[in-house]
Design an enzyme around this catalytic site. Structure first.
Site, mmCIF file in Angstrom:
data_model
loop_
_atom_site.group_PDB
_atom_site.id
_atom_site.type_symbol
_atom_site.label_atom_id
_atom_site.label_comp_id
_atom_site.label_asym_id
_atom_site.label_seq_id
_atom_site.Cartn_x
_atom_site.Cartn_y
_atom_site.Cartn_z
ATOM 1 N N ASN A 1 -10.715 -20.085 12.765
ATOM 2 C CA ASN A 1 -9.894 -20.197 13.981
ATOM 3 C C ASN A 1 -8.400 -20.290 13.694
ATOM 4 O O ASN A 1 -7.579 -19.821 14.456
ATOM 5 C CB ASN A 1 -10.362 -21.351 14.869
ATOM 6 C CG ASN A 1 -10.398 -22.677 14.157
ATOM 7 O OD1 ASN A 1 -10.513 -22.744 12.928
ATOM 8 N ND2 ASN A 1 -10.298 -23.749 14.906
ATOM 9 N N ALA B 1 -12.253 -19.447 1.861
ATOM 10 C CA ALA B 1 -11.785 -19.298 3.241
ATOM 11 C C ALA B 1 -12.863 -18.532 4.010
ATOM 12 O O ALA B 1 -13.878 -18.132 3.447
ATOM 13 C CB ALA B 1 -10.455 -18.567 3.261
ATOM 14 N N GLU C 1 -15.070 -15.789 5.719
ATOM 15 C CA GLU C 1 -15.381 -14.372 5.476
ATOM 16 C C GLU C 1 -14.972 -13.524 6.683
ATOM 17 O O GLU C 1 -14.920 -12.303 6.593
ATOM 18 C CB GLU C 1 -16.884 -14.183 5.203
ATOM 19 C CG GLU C 1 -17.347 -14.727 3.863
ATOM 20 C CD GLU C 1 -17.329 -16.242 3.789
ATOM 21 O OE1 GLU C 1 -17.479 -16.900 4.838
ATOM 22 O OE2 GLU C 1 -17.143 -16.792 2.682
ATOM 23 N N GLY D 1 -14.582 -27.586 9.814
ATOM 24 C CA GLY D 1 -15.612 -26.802 10.498
ATOM 25 C C GLY D 1 -16.420 -27.677 11.430
ATOM 26 O O GLY D 1 -15.939 -28.706 11.911
ATOM 27 N N GLU E 1 -12.733 -32.499 8.278
ATOM 28 C CA GLU E 1 -12.035 -32.234 9.548
ATOM 29 C C GLU E 1 -13.021 -31.504 10.447
ATOM 30 O O GLU E 1 -13.193 -30.290 10.325
ATOM 31 C CB GLU E 1 -10.820 -31.333 9.292
ATOM 32 C CG GLU E 1 -9.699 -31.995 8.551
ATOM 33 C CD GLU E 1 -9.057 -33.080 9.373
ATOM 34 O OE1 GLU E 1 -8.928 -32.916 10.596
ATOM 35 O OE2 GLU E 1 -8.709 -34.110 8.790
ATOM 36 N N CYS F 1 -10.121 -27.130 17.430
ATOM 37 C CA CYS F 1 -10.931 -28.355 17.394
ATOM 38 C C CYS F 1 -10.361 -29.438 18.309
ATOM 39 O O CYS F 1 -11.104 -30.292 18.779
ATOM 40 C CB CYS F 1 -11.082 -28.857 15.963
ATOM 41 S SG CYS F 1 -9.524 -29.030 15.115
ATOM 42 N N GLU G 1 -19.432 -29.425 22.047
ATOM 43 C CA GLU G 1 -18.117 -28.795 21.894
ATOM 44 C C GLU G 1 -18.180 -27.330 22.332
ATOM 45 O O GLU G 1 -18.932 -26.531 21.754
ATOM 46 C CB GLU G 1 -17.724 -28.853 20.419
ATOM 47 C CG GLU G 1 -16.391 -28.221 20.122
ATOM 48 C CD GLU G 1 -15.992 -28.351 18.659
ATOM 49 O OE1 GLU G 1 -16.878 -28.351 17.796
ATOM 50 O OE2 GLU G 1 -14.788 -28.450 18.391
HETATM 51 P P1 NAD Z 1 -20.670 -22.633 11.828
HETATM 52 O O1 NAD Z 1 -20.876 -24.080 11.967
HETATM 53 O O2 NAD Z 1 -21.780 -21.797 11.298
HETATM 54 O O3 NAD Z 1 -19.426 -22.332 10.880
HETATM 55 C C1 NAD Z 1 -18.174 -22.996 10.980
HETATM 56 C C2 NAD Z 1 -17.432 -22.705 9.676
HETATM 57 O O4 NAD Z 1 -18.149 -23.325 8.612
HETATM 58 C C3 NAD Z 1 -17.401 -21.219 9.322
HETATM 59 O O5 NAD Z 1 -16.156 -20.925 8.745
HETATM 60 C C4 NAD Z 1 -18.526 -21.024 8.324
HETATM 61 O O6 NAD Z 1 -18.275 -19.995 7.390
HETATM 62 C C5 NAD Z 1 -18.540 -22.354 7.630
HETATM 63 N N1 NAD Z 1 -19.848 -22.713 7.139
HETATM 64 C C6 NAD Z 1 -21.032 -22.605 7.779
HETATM 65 N N2 NAD Z 1 -22.028 -23.073 7.017
HETATM 66 C C7 NAD Z 1 -21.452 -23.482 5.856
HETATM 67 C C8 NAD Z 1 -21.934 -24.067 4.658
HETATM 68 N N3 NAD Z 1 -23.228 -24.377 4.510
HETATM 69 N N4 NAD Z 1 -21.052 -24.350 3.680
HETATM 70 C C9 NAD Z 1 -19.736 -24.094 3.824
HETATM 71 N N5 NAD Z 1 -19.217 -23.555 4.935
HETATM 72 C C10 NAD Z 1 -20.056 -23.254 5.932
HETATM 73 O O7 NAD Z 1 -20.267 -22.078 13.208
HETATM 74 P P2 NAD Z 1 -19.399 -20.883 13.721
HETATM 75 O O8 NAD Z 1 -20.238 -20.062 14.616
HETATM 76 O O9 NAD Z 1 -18.601 -20.174 12.685
HETATM 77 O O10 NAD Z 1 -18.396 -21.741 14.564
HETATM 78 C C11 NAD Z 1 -18.896 -22.436 15.677
HETATM 79 C C12 NAD Z 1 -18.730 -23.890 15.612
HETATM 80 O O11 NAD Z 1 -18.032 -24.314 14.473
HETATM 81 C C13 NAD Z 1 -17.900 -24.319 16.783
HETATM 82 O O12 NAD Z 1 -18.718 -24.698 17.819
HETATM 83 C C14 NAD Z 1 -17.104 -25.451 16.277
HETATM 84 O O13 NAD Z 1 -17.784 -26.650 16.541
HETATM 85 C C15 NAD Z 1 -17.100 -25.311 14.812
HETATM 86 N N6 NAD Z 1 -15.797 -24.975 14.250
HETATM 87 C C16 NAD Z 1 -14.932 -25.986 14.087
HETATM 88 C C17 NAD Z 1 -13.694 -25.720 13.575
HETATM 89 C C18 NAD Z 1 -12.681 -26.816 13.388
HETATM 90 O O14 NAD Z 1 -11.502 -26.518 13.292
HETATM 91 N N7 NAD Z 1 -13.086 -28.079 13.292
HETATM 92 C C19 NAD Z 1 -13.346 -24.420 13.229
HETATM 93 C C20 NAD Z 1 -14.287 -23.400 13.393
HETATM 94 C C21 NAD Z 1 -15.527 -23.692 13.904
#
Ligand code: NAD
Length: 476
Positions: A149, A173, A175, A225, A247, A281, A378
């Site tokens: 994001n 970072a 993908e 994340g 975070e 977030c 969220e």
């Molecule tokens: P997701 O939870 O699958 O992934 C979020 C991020 O984490 C992605 O960049 C992904 O590559 C990474 N990720 C996922 N599984 C991982 C693992 N096992 N090890 C390391 N990294 C991993 O979800 P998404 O569909 O990409 O995003 C949706 C949700 O993620 C949102 O609802 C939001 O809650 C959260 N999100 C939060 C932030 C933040 O700034 N806190 C940023 C992006 C997404």
């Protein structure tokens, strides 16, 4: 677009496995390029490089370290247009926002670098003949994982703090937004960061994180994340007794009190809501408005929503781009369907736009029941659920009822009510009478399940340092 690659031990590589994934433009769904994925052998090389890089970097004088990091910030400023364009192409946010993000991260880097000059220890008056001191040292090689994001903001928070503190880093970072991270790395290397200090990898997120966290050479895990993924990584790190900085997500309440200016509150809240299409977030995501000002608030919020111009972020005048990926589109559709099926009123938007790209209309729901998913999970997208309240204590109870504790917003003209909100909100980032964004000089981070550790401010550096107590008995 830019070239994608892994950056290991000071060199760009396409990895040893030959596996790639396509990177899409979310505004057009066109393929921008193919990103190489790291094998475990590549990851092991990155960790070995980080070990070597740590030994090199910690020996560089603080003056030289700071000078190199400032040169990287200068390069980023010079390239803000180019890097911003790469970000818009791969993430979708409007070019102005993307360029602004690049300039902001350059500022954050400068702030962290300068703050490292002040990583003071202390001498403590001792009860005996020893010289008792406290020293801070870099923790060691860091493994970091960042989302899509803020393609510059998230990686830079980790890289800036790690390198300023004297650590090396292996960062994975996103993908989905790799080009911006590659551009950041180019600025650091051209500025003179030695080989091995900064390593960039991409791969299967679950495999990469599990592999890197288990490596004994990695001394700190930093993640931005979602809460479920954060818990998973914290569990991996916990089994190795490694410290983590987490975070994670939020579901920020906005409480608009009876004495607030509903028009000003609605304008500010709506602006913050649709920044980055709500994929932030700290995005305001639950609007609790006192019944005395509810109608005025909703009217102005809708007017502000109607002023949002959705489109390709490269086009002039666009204020909201597409969602970053199709997962978010599906999630938005499910949130809206669920809320409406439980009795919420859908007043604006509610569906994807009928065009190529992952566009979703700015959406406003009112009278949303408390059990609707959008009120408890969220949303991470351009949906604003608005409800009314009559008693401030009830509003605070609703605001604090979730496991999240990242950001919270309050609007009131009374300083006593403002203080009640400040004390009452269970959140790590508070704004009163506006929706403040993150700043370099103050810490950002959550409480409760929104995570631990801070980014920004002196606290940001602390996470990357270890403290040593030294008692030194002087001998002849
Ligand atoms: P997701 O939870 O699958 O992934 C979020 C991020 O984490 C992605 O960049 C992904 O590559 C990474 N990720 C996922 N599984 C991982 C693992 N096992 N090890 C390391 N990294 C991993 O979800 P998404 O569909 O990409 O995003 C949706 C949700 O993620 C949102 O609802 C939001 O809650 C959260 N999100 C939060 C932030 C933040 O700034 N806190 C940023 C992006 C997404």
């Amino acid at each position: 677009m830019t070239d994608f690659g892994l950056f290991i031990d000071g060199e760009w590589t396409q990895g040893s496995g030959g596996q790639t994934v396509p990177v899409l433009n979310p505004a057009t769904e066109e393929i921008l390029g193919h990103l190489p994925l790291a094998t475990t052998a590549d990851l092991d090389r990155a960790v070995a490089a980080a070990v070597k890089g740590f030994a090199t970097w910690r020996a560089v004088s603080i003056a030289e370290r700071v000078a190199i990091l400032h040169r990287a910030a200068d390069l980023l400023v010079k390239r803000a247009d180019r890097v911003g364009r790469v970000m818009t192409l791969e993430q979708g946010k409007p070019l102005k926002e993307a360029r602004g993000e690049v300039l902001r991260v350059a500022g954050a880097l400068r702030w962290d670098a300068d703050d490292a000059r002040r990583a003071y220890g202390r001498i403590i008056p001792s009860a005996d003949d020893t010289v008792l001191s406290v020293r801070h040292e870099p923790v060691g090689p860091v493994a970091a994982f960042t989302p899509w994001n803020f393609p510059a903001g998230s990686p830079m928070r980790k890289i800036a703090a790690a390198l300023s503190a004297g650590c090396s880093i292996v960062i994975k970072a996103s993908e989905e937004t790799p080009g911006t991270a590659c551009e950041l790395v180019r600025c650091f290397t051209e500025a003179g960061v030695p080989a091995g200090v900064l390593n960039l990898v991409f791969g299967d997120p679950a495999e990469v994180s599990k592999h890197l966290i288990a490596k004994p050479e990695i001394r700190l895990v930093a993640f931005t994340g979602s809460i479920p993924v954060g818990k998973l990584l914290a569990a991996h790190a916990g089994s190795e007794m490694k410290p983590c900085l987490m975070e994670l997500g939020g579901h920020a309440p906005v409480i608009v009190c009876a004495d607030a200016d509903p028009v000003a509150a609605a304008r500010k809240a709506a602006f913050a809501k649709f920044v980055n299409a709500g994929q932030v977030c700290t995005s305001p995501s639950r609007f609790l408005v006192h019944e005395d000002v509810y109608d005025e608030f909703v009217t102005e919020f809708l007017a502000a929503t109607d002023r949002v111009t959705v489109g390709d972020g490269l086009e002039d005048g666009v204020t909201m781009g597409p969602l970053a990926n199709p997962r978010r589109l599906k999630a938005m559709e499910e949130f809206v369907t669920d809320a409406v099926s439980r009795g919420a009123n859908l007043i604006r938007g509610g569906e994807r736009l009928d065009r190529a790209g992952f566009f979703f209309a700015p959406t406003v729901l009112t009278d949303v029941p408390a059990d609707a998913r959008v009120m408890t999970e969220e949303p991470f997208g351009p949906i604003a659920p608005i409800v009314s309240f009559s008693d401030l204590d009830d509003a605070l109870r609703i605001a604090n009822a979730l496991p999240y504790g990242l950001a919270a917003y309050g609007f009131t003209r009374s300083s006593a009510t403002a203080e009640k909100l400040i004390r009452g909100f269970e959140a790590g980032i508070l704004s009163i009478n506006h929706c403040g964004g993150s700043v370099h000089e103050a810490p950002s981070g959550g409480v409760k399940q929104s995570g631990y550790g801070k980014e920004g401010g002196p606290e940001g550096l602390e996470g990357y340092l270890v403290t040593k107590r030294v008692s030194h008995l002087l001998v002849d």
